[in-house]
Design a protein around this motif. Structure first.
Motif, PDB file in Angstrom:
ATOM      1  N   THR A  54     -20.257   8.532  -0.935  1.00 56.09           N
ATOM      2  CA  THR A  54     -20.822   9.327   0.154  1.00 56.09           C
ATOM      3  C   THR A  54     -20.182  10.697   0.175  1.00 56.09           C
ATOM      4  OG1 THR A  54     -21.082   7.300   1.474  1.00 56.09           O
ATOM      5  CG2 THR A  54     -21.287   9.396   2.637  1.00 56.09           C
TER       6      THR A  54
ATOM      7  N   PHE B 298     -20.324  14.521   2.423  1.00 57.53           N
ATOM      8  CA  PHE B 298     -20.714  15.125   3.694  1.00 57.53           C
ATOM      9  C   PHE B 298     -20.732  16.646   3.551  1.00 57.53           C
ATOM     10  CE2 PHE B 298     -20.112  11.245   6.158  1.00 57.53           C
ATOM     11  CZ  PHE B 298     -19.214  10.541   5.385  1.00 57.53           C
TER      12      PHE B 298
ATOM     13  N   TYR C 131     -20.540  20.131   5.877  1.00 58.78           N
ATOM     14  CA  TYR C 131     -20.203  20.687   7.176  1.00 58.78           C
ATOM     15  C   TYR C 131     -20.428  22.193   7.154  1.00 58.78           C
ATOM     16  CZ  TYR C 131     -17.504  16.360   7.976  1.00 58.78           C
ATOM     17  OH  TYR C 131     -17.103  15.061   8.140  1.00 58.78           O
TER      18      TYR C 131
ATOM     19  N   SER D 218     -14.908  24.770  15.246  1.00 57.37           N
ATOM     20  CA  SER D 218     -14.691  23.517  14.543  1.00 57.37           C
ATOM     21  C   SER D 218     -15.781  23.273  13.501  1.00 57.37           C
ATOM     22  CB  SER D 218     -14.669  22.372  15.548  1.00 57.37           C
ATOM     23  OG  SER D 218     -14.245  21.178  14.922  1.00 57.37           O
TER      24      SER D 218
ATOM     25  N   GLY E 199     -16.199   2.739   1.385  1.00 57.98           N
ATOM     26  CA  GLY E 199     -16.861   2.552   2.653  1.00 57.98           C
ATOM     27  C   GLY E 199     -15.963   2.834   3.835  1.00 57.98           C
ATOM     28  N   PHE E 200     -15.849   1.851   4.704  1.00 60.51           N
ATOM     29  CA  PHE E 200     -15.116   2.062   5.930  1.00 60.51           C
ATOM     30  C   PHE E 200     -13.629   2.224   5.686  1.00 60.51           C
ATOM     31  CE2 PHE E 200     -18.881   1.480   7.984  1.00 60.51           C
ATOM     32  CZ  PHE E 200     -19.456   0.256   7.749  1.00 60.51           C
TER      33      PHE E 200
ATOM     34  N   GLN F 155     -11.633  10.895   4.064  1.00 55.66           N
ATOM     35  CA  GLN F 155     -12.493  11.929   3.504  1.00 55.66           C
ATOM     36  C   GLN F 155     -11.624  12.997   2.860  1.00 55.66           C
ATOM     37  OE1 GLN F 155     -15.596  13.711   5.810  1.00 55.66           O
ATOM     38  NE2 GLN F 155     -16.175  11.792   6.790  1.00 55.66           N
TER      39      GLN F 155
ATOM     40  N   PHE G 114      -7.092  11.003  12.950  1.00 61.53           N
ATOM     41  CA  PHE G 114      -6.589  11.900  11.918  1.00 61.53           C
ATOM     42  C   PHE G 114      -6.138  13.226  12.524  1.00 61.53           C
ATOM     43  CE2 PHE G 114      -8.635   9.460   8.501  1.00 61.53           C
ATOM     44  CZ  PHE G 114      -9.688   8.862   9.170  1.00 61.53           C
TER      45      PHE G 114
ATOM     46  N   LEU H 241      -5.917  16.811   4.806  1.00 61.98           N
ATOM     47  CA  LEU H 241      -5.468  15.730   5.674  1.00 61.98           C
ATOM     48  C   LEU H 241      -3.964  15.851   5.873  1.00 61.98           C
ATOM     49  CD1 LEU H 241      -6.013  13.053   7.162  1.00 61.98           C
ATOM     50  CD2 LEU H 241      -5.516  11.891   4.996  1.00 61.98           C
TER      51      LEU H 241
ATOM     52  N   LYS I  11      -2.655  10.330   9.302  1.00 62.04           N
ATOM     53  CA  LYS I  11      -3.660   9.487   9.928  1.00 62.04           C
ATOM     54  C   LYS I  11      -3.019   8.201  10.446  1.00 62.04           C
ATOM     55  CE  LYS I  11      -5.337   6.777   5.975  1.00 62.04           C
ATOM     56  NZ  LYS I  11      -6.545   6.412   5.186  1.00 62.04           N
TER      57      LYS I  11
ATOM     58  N   GLN J  92     -17.673   4.532  12.740  1.00 56.25           N
ATOM     59  CA  GLN J  92     -18.401   3.701  11.795  1.00 56.25           C
ATOM     60  C   GLN J  92     -19.904   3.866  11.975  1.00 56.25           C
ATOM     61  OE1 GLN J  92     -16.749  -0.216  11.282  1.00 56.25           O
ATOM     62  NE2 GLN J  92     -18.769  -1.133  11.202  1.00 56.25           N
ATOM     63  N   VAL J  93     -20.594   4.106  10.861  1.00 53.26           N
ATOM     64  CA  VAL J  93     -22.034   4.315  10.918  1.00 53.26           C
ATOM     65  C   VAL J  93     -22.717   3.241  10.082  1.00 53.26           C
ATOM     66  CG1 VAL J  93     -23.949   5.873  10.372  1.00 53.26           C
ATOM     67  CG2 VAL J  93     -21.773   6.800  11.182  1.00 53.26           C
ATOM     68  N   GLY J  94     -23.571   2.490  10.723  1.00 45.79           N
ATOM     69  CA  GLY J  94     -24.308   1.476   9.982  1.00 45.79           C
ATOM     70  C   GLY J  94     -23.377   0.531   9.259  1.00 45.79           C
ATOM     71  N   THR J  95     -23.655   0.343   7.987  1.00 54.29           N
ATOM     72  CA  THR J  95     -22.844  -0.606   7.221  1.00 54.29           C
ATOM     73  C   THR J  95     -22.196   0.026   6.007  1.00 54.29           C
ATOM     74  OG1 THR J  95     -24.778  -1.250   5.930  1.00 54.29           O
ATOM     75  CG2 THR J  95     -24.306  -2.545   7.907  1.00 54.29           C
ATOM     76  N   SER J  96     -22.280   1.338   5.894  1.00 54.93           N
ATOM     77  CA  SER J  96     -21.822   1.889   4.626  1.00 54.93           C
ATOM     78  C   SER J  96     -20.737   2.951   4.698  1.00 54.93           C
ATOM     79  CB  SER J  96     -23.008   2.461   3.849  1.00 54.93           C
ATOM     80  OG  SER J  96     -23.682   3.426   4.629  1.00 54.93           O
ATOM     81  N   TYR J  97     -20.570   3.654   5.787  1.00 55.49           N
ATOM     82  CA  TYR J  97     -19.564   4.713   5.765  1.00 55.49           C
ATOM     83  C   TYR J  97     -19.142   5.090   7.174  1.00 55.49           C
ATOM     84  CZ  TYR J  97     -23.612   7.660   6.846  1.00 55.49           C
ATOM     85  OH  TYR J  97     -24.723   8.192   7.419  1.00 55.49           O
ATOM     86  N   ASP J  98     -18.051   5.843   7.207  1.00 53.80           N
ATOM     87  CA  ASP J  98     -17.560   6.400   8.464  1.00 53.80           C
ATOM     88  C   ASP J  98     -18.021   7.836   8.596  1.00 53.80           C
ATOM     89  OD1 ASP J  98     -14.374   4.855   7.845  1.00 53.80           O
ATOM     90  OD2 ASP J  98     -16.048   4.114   9.026  1.00 53.80           O
ATOM     91  N   LYS J  99     -18.227   8.276   9.809  1.00 53.20           N
ATOM     92  CA  LYS J  99     -18.517   9.681  10.076  1.00 53.20           C
ATOM     93  C   LYS J  99     -17.336  10.236  10.851  1.00 53.20           C
ATOM     94  CE  LYS J  99     -21.862  10.923  13.006  1.00 53.20           C
ATOM     95  NZ  LYS J  99     -23.259  11.164  13.470  1.00 53.20           N
ATOM     96  N   VAL J 100     -16.836  11.384  10.442  1.00 53.79           N
ATOM     97  CA  VAL J 100     -15.679  11.965  11.104  1.00 53.79           C
ATOM     98  C   VAL J 100     -16.142  12.946  12.173  1.00 53.79           C
ATOM     99  CG1 VAL J 100     -13.596  13.323  10.804  1.00 53.79           C
ATOM    100  CG2 VAL J 100     -14.253  11.680   9.061  1.00 53.79           C
TER     101      VAL J 100
ATOM    102  N   PHE K 251     -14.797  15.836  14.733  1.00 51.85           N
ATOM    103  CA  PHE K 251     -13.667  16.742  14.863  1.00 51.85           C
ATOM    104  C   PHE K 251     -13.537  17.289  16.281  1.00 51.85           C
ATOM    105  CE2 PHE K 251     -12.179  17.346  10.555  1.00 51.85           C
ATOM    106  CZ  PHE K 251     -13.238  16.911   9.802  1.00 51.85           C
ATOM    107  N   GLY K 252     -12.310  17.520  16.664  1.00 56.02           N
ATOM    108  CA  GLY K 252     -12.052  18.285  17.867  1.00 56.02           C
ATOM    109  C   GLY K 252     -12.274  19.762  17.588  1.00 56.02           C
TER     110      GLY K 252
END
Lengths: 116, 115
Positions: A32, A34, A36, A43, A100-101, A105, B34, B46, B49, B95-103, B105-106
């Motif tokens: 995956t 992303f 931005y 941000s 995955g989880f 990133q 994070f 990073l 975390k 966690q999004v759906g079954t495949s990945y995380d979405k980050v 941000f502040g």
């Protein structure tokens, strides 16, 4: 650590032209990626999520016909800004995830786009 | 929905001063938390975390503890240096759906350290 590159790092183009930005994971396969967008002193705003071999998932308010995303392989995703206008000028950052989880990133260094 | 709030700054400190940047979050479930750092003109790195409650992340003298009871993940450093001048982003993974995380941000906190 994992390395993600972006090319170009900086681009200046005329209004109405299209610009392609590449994001590569250099030492791992990214299931995956992303994309931005970051406005000055703001941000990061997630634009879209791309999974290899499938269509990208766009966030609400992001025009998918304007920002074309292709994730043709496990190491490359591209963002094409079509018919760019000055308001598209921004800092575009990609990130990639190995699995995955719970996976961290890894972010690219960013591409600064200036549309004249 | 899930969100992250942090002090926006800018924060200006003298070298060797103590740093705290507050971060609180709203989330369902059990997100990972994070801290990312962005140096001028560069992408994000990073910093540290934590993946579960009471975990402490640490790196380069920076620390943050995942406090579920107060939904906080405050960043601290005992003695800052000029080279720590940057923008710091608190973030959580969703966690999004079954495949990945979405980050998520502040807004980021700009830190300037003066000699």
């Amino acid at each position: 650590g994992a390395v993600v590159s972006q090319h170009p790092s900086r681009v200046i183009c005329k209004s109405g032209t299209s610009v392609k930005i590449e994001c590569r994971s250099l030492d791992f396969q990214a299931t995956t990626m992303f994309w931005y967008r970051q406005f000055p002193k703001k941000s990061l705003m997630l634009m879209a999520t791309s999974n290899e071999g499938s269509k990208a998932t766009y966030e609400q308010g992001v025009e998918k016909d304007k920002f074309l995303i292709n994730h043709a392989s496990l190491t490359l995703s591209t963002l094409t800004v079509t018919s760019a206008h000055p308001e598209d000028s921004s800092f575009y950052i990609c990130s990639a995830v190995r699995g995955g989880f719970g996976e961290t990133q890894y972010f690219g260094p960013g591409t600064r786009l200036l549309v004249l | 929905g899930n969100s992250v709030t942090q002090m926006e700054g800018p924060v200006t400190l003298s070298e060797e001063a103590f740093l705290t940047i507050n971060c609180t979050y709203t989330a369902t479930g059990y997100p990972s938390l994070f801290w990312y750092v962005q140096y001028p003109g560069e992408g994000l790195q990073l910093l540290l975390k934590a993946t579960k409650a009471d975990d402490k992340g640490s790196n380069k003298g920076f620390e943050a503890t995942y406090r579920k009871e107060t939904t906080s993940f405050h960043l601290e450093k005992g003695s800052v240096q000029v080279s720590d001048s940057a923008v710091y982003f608190c973030a959580l993974s969703d966690q999004v759906g079954t495949s990945y995380d979405k980050v998520i941000f502040g807004p980021g906190t700009s830190l300037s350290v003066i000699p």
